[in-house]
Design a protein around this motif. Structure first.
Motif, PDB file in Angstrom:
ATOM      1  N   ASP A  93      34.008  -1.337  26.690  1.00 31.57           N
ATOM      2  CA  ASP A  93      35.049  -0.718  25.858  1.00 31.57           C
ATOM      3  C   ASP A  93      36.438  -0.882  26.456  1.00 31.57           C
ATOM      4  O   ASP A  93      37.442  -0.614  25.782  1.00 31.57           O
ATOM      5  N   ALA A  94      36.522  -1.298  27.715  1.00 33.54           N
ATOM      6  CA  ALA A  94      37.836  -1.467  28.352  1.00 33.54           C
ATOM      7  C   ALA A  94      38.610  -2.578  27.667  1.00 33.54           C
ATOM      8  O   ALA A  94      38.035  -3.551  27.168  1.00 33.54           O
ATOM      9  N   GLY A  95      39.930  -2.476  27.632  1.00 36.30           N
ATOM     10  CA  GLY A  95      40.770  -3.498  27.024  1.00 36.30           C
ATOM     11  C   GLY A  95      41.994  -2.885  26.370  1.00 36.30           C
ATOM     12  O   GLY A  95      42.292  -1.692  26.513  1.00 36.30           O
ATOM     13  N   THR A  96      42.705  -3.729  25.628  1.00 39.32           N
ATOM     14  CA  THR A  96      43.928  -3.313  24.941  1.00 39.32           C
ATOM     15  C   THR A  96      43.641  -3.096  23.464  1.00 39.32           C
ATOM     16  O   THR A  96      43.027  -3.946  22.811  1.00 39.32           O
ATOM     17  N   TYR A  97      44.084  -1.948  22.948  1.00 39.67           N
ATOM     18  CA  TYR A  97      43.820  -1.576  21.560  1.00 39.67           C
ATOM     19  C   TYR A  97      45.149  -1.346  20.839  1.00 39.67           C
ATOM     20  O   TYR A  97      46.179  -1.053  21.462  1.00 39.67           O
ATOM     21  N   ARG A  98      45.062  -1.487  19.518  1.00 43.07           N
ATOM     22  CA  ARG A  98      46.145  -1.070  18.648  1.00 43.07           C
ATOM     23  C   ARG A  98      45.661   0.113  17.812  1.00 43.07           C
ATOM     24  O   ARG A  98      44.616   0.029  17.162  1.00 43.07           O
ATOM     25  N   CYS A  99      46.434   1.147  17.849  1.00 45.14           N
ATOM     26  CA  CYS A  99      46.135   2.323  17.030  1.00 45.14           C
ATOM     27  C   CYS A  99      47.302   2.462  16.060  1.00 45.14           C
ATOM     28  O   CYS A  99      48.393   2.920  16.440  1.00 45.14           O
ATOM     29  N   GLY A 100      47.082   2.014  14.818  1.00 49.70           N
ATOM     30  CA  GLY A 100      48.221   1.883  13.931  1.00 49.70           C
ATOM     31  C   GLY A 100      48.035   2.474  12.551  1.00 49.70           C
ATOM     32  O   GLY A 100      46.981   3.018  12.211  1.00 49.70           O
ATOM     33  N   VAL A 101      49.094   2.323  11.762  1.00 50.05           N
ATOM     34  CA  VAL A 101      49.112   2.794  10.385  1.00 50.05           C
ATOM     35  C   VAL A 101      49.756   1.707   9.534  1.00 50.05           C
ATOM     36  O   VAL A 101      50.723   1.053   9.943  1.00 50.05           O
ATOM     37  N   LYS A 102      49.217   1.506   8.379  1.00 47.22           N
ATOM     38  CA  LYS A 102      49.738   0.488   7.470  1.00 47.22           C
ATOM     39  C   LYS A 102      50.761   1.131   6.539  1.00 47.22           C
ATOM     40  O   LYS A 102      50.419   1.920   5.655  1.00 47.22           O
ATOM     41  N   GLU A 103      52.031   0.767   6.744  1.00 51.86           N
ATOM     42  CA  GLU A 103      53.097   1.345   5.928  1.00 51.86           C
ATOM     43  C   GLU A 103      53.063   0.793   4.508  1.00 51.86           C
ATOM     44  O   GLU A 103      53.224   1.516   3.530  1.00 51.86           O
ATOM     45  N   SER A 104      52.895  -0.546   4.414  1.00 52.00           N
ATOM     46  CA  SER A 104      52.865  -1.212   3.119  1.00 52.00           C
ATOM     47  C   SER A 104      51.984  -2.445   3.258  1.00 52.00           C
ATOM     48  O   SER A 104      51.326  -2.645   4.287  1.00 52.00           O
ATOM     49  N   ASP A 105      51.972  -3.267   2.228  1.00 50.64           N
ATOM     50  CA  ASP A 105      51.166  -4.485   2.290  1.00 50.64           C
ATOM     51  C   ASP A 105      51.714  -5.483   3.301  1.00 50.64           C
ATOM     52  O   ASP A 105      51.012  -6.421   3.704  1.00 50.64           O
ATOM     53  N   TYR A 106      52.962  -5.285   3.748  1.00 53.38           N
ATOM     54  CA  TYR A 106      53.591  -6.292   4.611  1.00 53.38           C
ATOM     55  C   TYR A 106      54.032  -5.726   5.965  1.00 53.38           C
ATOM     56  O   TYR A 106      54.407  -6.495   6.849  1.00 53.38           O
ATOM     57  N   THR A 107      54.011  -4.429   6.123  1.00 56.54           N
ATOM     58  CA  THR A 107      54.489  -3.837   7.375  1.00 56.54           C
ATOM     59  C   THR A 107      53.487  -2.827   7.909  1.00 56.54           C
ATOM     60  O   THR A 107      52.780  -2.162   7.140  1.00 56.54           O
TER      61      THR A 107
END
Length: 398
Positions: A93-107
């Motif tokens: 499980d070690a590594g680099t993650y992105r914890c994100g939110v999708k604002e729109s279809d492009y951002t």
């Protein structure tokens, strides 16, 4: 005819907000909370950069825990937080993650997490605690210095949920080494629902991220006197003392009632005994005046037979009279003698009702038993002795 073909290429614009270092112990539990308060209802995700974020894990539904592989996810739309729970942390499980939110279809916007998995022989630590119902259990765990302690209970889906602050009390911790401290947590008034698996660990909070590394597992078992509890339930009784009443931490002094409401019950250590004093308030009714009645009686046992005989002899010493006059004289003289030797007395008596359990059948059985007992004392026969036992009384006709 000329045909103009125009091709448009769209790119997904990603905005990295912050970079955080997150750590946990192999075999332990890890809770990550990514905060996006301005995008409460927008879809959120977590992905690993080593595979190009091709596999984005998202709850799929909002405000509900969902399993996705080895992790469980919860999209909290009220706070705008994505909670990611690693049910059992592994080296992979070690590594680099992105914890994100999708604002729109492009951002989209994301937080970068650099997760490291530590290997330590003493973690995760597993302990077992046993406690009696209604008592208090004290649990100790080690967490890194300058971190907030986090204590939670594992539910049926193996997700560690927060516990009511009124149920759990964090006591002062002490440092064993410069990098660790021992924290004591107590659970008061333990009930049946409190049994189960608990986790203790360290909570780290930052601007956009909170992560909780759980490194100590506690199995809490209940010690209950099932027979005693079943007896109370069958009689519809309630045991009100739910705190230790003995110096060794046990509940030895009980207060059992049926339907009476008890308020302000507290236990005090007066320092004069190994048992504590119990104080309480309960509603009481003023005694209802019982009906009284005036009765008249003569104390015939106090009559002196010699004096009465002498008076009776003098009664008929007069000259003979007619029959009618003799009867009148006889009645009046006897009444006068009775009033002289045993005058009429009066007294007010109060009548009380019998206990509700003292039925007519019990009264008859008691009367019959006394008769049989006297009969056996007079005769000494075995048949009369047997008749006076419980087996013989059960054969008495009702």
């Amino acid at each position: 005819m000329k045909i103009l073909l125009t091709f448009f290429t769209f790119y997904l614009i990603s905005d990295k907000l912050n970079v955080y270092k997150v750590s946990g112990f192999s075999g332990g539990r890890l809770m990550i909370k990514c905060e996006h308060p301005q995008y409460k209802t927008k879809p959120k995700y977590i992905c690993k950069e080593s595979d190009g974020c091709s596999e984005r894990k998202s709850p799929g539904v909002q405000d509900e825990w969902m399993e996705n592989g080895d992790v469980s996810l919860y999209d909290d739309t009220r706070a705008g937080v994505l909670m990611v729970f690693f049910r059992e942390l592994k080296a992979a499980d070690a590594g680099t993650y992105r914890c994100g939110v999708k604002e729109s279809d492009y951002t989209e916007r994301f937080i970068e997490l650099q997760l490291s998995v530590k290997h330590d022989a003493k973690y995760p630590k597993r302990v077992t605690e046993s406690v009696y119902l209604g008592e208090e259990v004290i649990i100790t765990c080690q967490i890194p210095e300058k971190h907030k302690v986090h204590f939670c209970k594992e539910d049926d889906n193996h997700i560690c949920q927060n516990i009511s602050s009124s149920k759990v009390t964090e006591m002062s911790g002490s440092s064993e080494r410069n990098e660790e401290r021992v924290v004591t947590v107590s659970i008061s008034n333990v009930s049946v629902r409190d049994a189960g698996v608990y986790w203790c660990g360290a909570e780290t909070r930052d601007t956009d991220l909170t992560f909780i590394s759980l490194n100590t597992q506690i199995q809490l078992n209940l010690i209950s006197n099932a027979e005693f509890n079943n007896l109370l339930d069958s009689l519809d009784f309630t045991q009100h003392v739910n705190v230790p009443t003995h110096s060794r931490g046990h509940t030895l002094d009980l207060l059992i009632t049926n339907s009476t409401s008890i308020t302000n019950l507290s236990v005090h250590d007066l320092g004069v005994s190994d048992h504590k004093a119990i104080t309480l308030e309960l509603p009481t009714l003023f005694p209802i005046s019982k009906p009284s009645r005036k009765i008249c009686f003569r104390n015939l046992k106090n009559i002196n037979p010699v004096t009465l005989t002498t008076d009776l002899c003098h009664l008929f010493a007069a000259n003979p009279l007619s029959v009618t006059n003799s009867v009148d004289l006889y009645n009046s003289s006897l009444s006068s003698l009775l009033d002289r030797h045993a005058p009429v007395k009066s007294r007010n008596v109060t009548f009380t009702c019998s206990a509700p359990w003292y039925t007519k059948e019990l009264r008859l059985q008691k009367r019959t038993g006394r008769v049989l007992e006297r009969r056996f004392k007079d005769s000494g026969l075995a048949v009369h002795k047997l008749a006076g036992t419980s087996e013989g009384l059960q054969q008495v006709p009702r």
